[in-house]
Design a protein around this motif. Structure first.
Motif, PDB file in Angstrom:
ATOM      1  N   ILE A   1       0.839  -1.207   0.000  1.00 30.41           N
ATOM      2  CA  ILE A   1       0.000   0.000   0.000  1.00 30.41           C
ATOM      3  C   ILE A   1       0.871   1.253   0.000  1.00 30.41           C
ATOM      4  N   ALA A   2       1.887   1.254   0.870  1.00 29.53           N
ATOM      5  CA  ALA A   2       2.765   2.419   0.967  1.00 29.53           C
ATOM      6  C   ALA A   2       3.491   2.674  -0.351  1.00 29.53           C
ATOM      7  N   ASN A   3       4.007   1.621  -0.983  1.00 29.30           N
ATOM      8  CA  ASN A   3       4.736   1.777  -2.247  1.00 29.30           C
ATOM      9  C   ASN A   3       3.835   2.339  -3.346  1.00 29.30           C
ATOM     10  N   THR A   4       2.591   1.846  -3.397  1.00 34.70           N
ATOM     11  CA  THR A   4       1.653   2.316  -4.419  1.00 34.70           C
ATOM     12  C   THR A   4       1.311   3.789  -4.218  1.00 34.70           C
ATOM     13  N   LEU A   5       1.005   4.160  -2.987  1.00 37.08           N
ATOM     14  CA  LEU A   5       0.642   5.548  -2.708  1.00 37.08           C
ATOM     15  C   LEU A   5       1.844   6.485  -2.859  1.00 37.08           C
ATOM     16  N   GLU A   6       3.036   5.997  -2.503  1.00 40.00           N
ATOM     17  CA  GLU A   6       4.238   6.819  -2.688  1.00 40.00           C
ATOM     18  C   GLU A   6       4.512   7.088  -4.163  1.00 40.00           C
ATOM     19  N   SER A   7       4.315   6.062  -4.997  1.00 34.41           N
ATOM     20  CA  SER A   7       4.502   6.247  -6.443  1.00 34.41           C
ATOM     21  C   SER A   7       3.539   7.282  -6.978  1.00 34.41           C
ATOM     22  N   LEU A   8       2.301   7.238  -6.492  1.00 36.89           N
ATOM     23  CA  LEU A   8       1.300   8.220  -6.905  1.00 36.89           C
ATOM     24  C   LEU A   8       1.683   9.614  -6.425  1.00 36.89           C
ATOM     25  N   ASP A   9       2.158   9.708  -5.188  1.00 37.04           N
ATOM     26  CA  ASP A   9       2.601  10.993  -4.655  1.00 37.04           C
ATOM     27  C   ASP A   9       3.766  11.558  -5.455  1.00 37.04           C
ATOM     28  N   HIS A  10       4.636  10.669  -5.923  1.00 38.94           N
ATOM     29  CA  HIS A  10       5.770  11.108  -6.737  1.00 38.94           C
ATOM     30  C   HIS A  10       5.281  11.753  -8.027  1.00 38.94           C
TER      31      HIS A  10
END
Length: 419
Positions: free
Chosen positions: A385-394
């Motif tokens: 979940i964190a990796n997916t949301l971080e990619s989106l935030d990027h």
């Protein structure tokens, strides 16, 4: 007074001309129809309201790209026939609550609509042809707007009059080809800004949806959307159960220069931006003496700084050691994925703020923060979940930075491409 701009397209060298606005345009009739008499439904006459000029429209208005409010009462159709606007007309907002009064739009495409100038506007039509968009961009530069500042009247509400703006000056190249090059350049920048703005807003909506659906709703133990291979219920816990240590903050005496401009990052609530959980612009640093002689504490990296006073609901992940003002409580030695906890806690704080919306929230105590109830999955799902949301935030950050860069470029060129 310069008769040539600092930046110019190749092949143009002649001095620009200068004329009074009153020699270049004549005024049209506007109406005094209030916002209450307008509708976003389709209609026969569309209205340019001063509020939309001030906060919604760019310098060059393409009616095909915007939803213009329609006048509800069709009796106005015959009253304003002589004042229907045409492409090339300029409409100025003559009233505002600040010095933005005087902001203009040029109608670059009316799309065969019946459009009139509305409440608190000054519509004008050039006697002779200018390149599409030239007046719209020029009359929104500081070069022109600075002429309006001494003409403004009022304290709480600022206004300008038709009579006074007639004496302001317009500068322009006599060669309409140069006008066109300038206007087309800014139209292209506006097009790029619009594209990135739409992508940015779309990504924000996607993120909002993911935060709503990748975490369980209140009272539930499973989220609506899950990665393949995860089926177990999430576990409920208090924030205190997954935080190993907490740290407070303080502010070294600002009168003692020896406490400041060191190499220790020091943050305050104004540095945090709503929704930006991993992008902290540290503006101040303190010295070792500042740390020793104040209540602030050295906080280990991989901690979460939570705003507990002004700006409740904001937080930021800090990957390196830092210090804070008294506006924060920092959560350290976390017993779960730190990035996941950032999203989970941010979502929880935003939910709580929404519940008490309309109430004055002055702060949150450490005790109230640490008893917040969260539901968390096993570490593998946390990381996904964190990796997916971080990619989106990027991606969101990339588009935001592109937007800021384009807006700065436009601002700079507006000041340098006009005489």
């Amino acid at each position: 007074m310069s008769k040539k701009p600092k930046i110019r397209f190749k092949g143009f060298t002649d001095d620009w001309e200068q004329r009074k606005l009153g020699d270049l345009v004549y005024f049209l009739q506007n109406n005094t129809i209030s916002r209450a008499e307008l509708s976003l439904d389709d209609g026969e006459i569309f209205d340019i309201h001063y509020g939309d000029i001030l906060i919604k429209f760019n310098e060059c208005l393409d009616a095909s790209m915007h939803t213009l409010p329609a006048i509800k009462n069709v009796k106005y159709l015959y009253k304003f026939t002589e004042s229907f606007l045409k492409a090339g007309d300029v409409v100025m907002a003559d009233t505002a609550e600040d010095e933005t009064v005087g902001k203009c739009i040029e109608l670059c495409n009316i799309e065969n609509r019946n459009i009139v100038a509305g409440l608190h506007t000054i519509p004008m039509r050039p006697y002779s042809k200018f390149a599409r968009g030239y007046l719209g961009f020029y009359m929104n530069t500081n070069i022109y707007h600075d002429q309006l500042l001494p003409l403004m009247q009022g304290s709480k509400v600022t206004s300008i009059s038709r009579a006074t703006i007639l004496e302001t000056y317009i500068k322009f190249p006599a060669d309409i080809k140069e006008q066109k090059y300038i206007a087309d350049y800014f139209l292209r920048i506006d097009h790029l800004i619009t594209l990135h703005q739409r992508k940015y807003e779309k990504l924000l909506k996607i993120k909002k949806s993911m935060l709503e659906n990748m975490f369980p709703k209140n009272g539930e133990m499973k989220p609506k959307i899950r990665f393949k291979g995860f089926t177990d219920d999430w576990e409920q816990c208090k924030l205190a159960d997954i935080v190993g240590a907490t740290y407070g903050g303080g502010t070294p005496a600002t009168t003692n220069e020896a406490f400041w401009n060191g190499n220790i990052p020091w943050i305050q609530s104004s540095n945090t931006i709503e929704g930006q959980l991993f992008d902290m612009d540290v503006k101040k640093h303190i010295s070792r003496d500042g740390l020793t002689h104040s209540a602030t504490q050295m906080i280990p990296g991989n901690s979460i700084a939570v705003v507990t006073h002004v700006g409740v609901g904001k937080l930021v992940f800090m990957p390196y050691s830092y210090t804070t003002s008294q506006d924060f409580i920092s959560l350290s030695y976390l017993k779960c994925d730190p990035q996941f906890l950032c999203y989970a806690l941010y979502r929880k704080l935003q939910e709580d703020l929404h519940i008490v919306q309309g109430s004055a929230i002055k702060g949150i105590t450490k005790e109230d923060l640490m008893i917040k109830q969260l539901v968390i999955p096993k570490i593998g799902e946390q990381e996904q979940i964190a990796n997916t949301l971080e990619s989106l935030d990027h991606l969101i950050t990339l588009h935001q930075r592109k937007l800021e860069k384009l807006k700065k470029l436009k601002k700079s060129m507006l000041e340098n491409m006009f005489a």
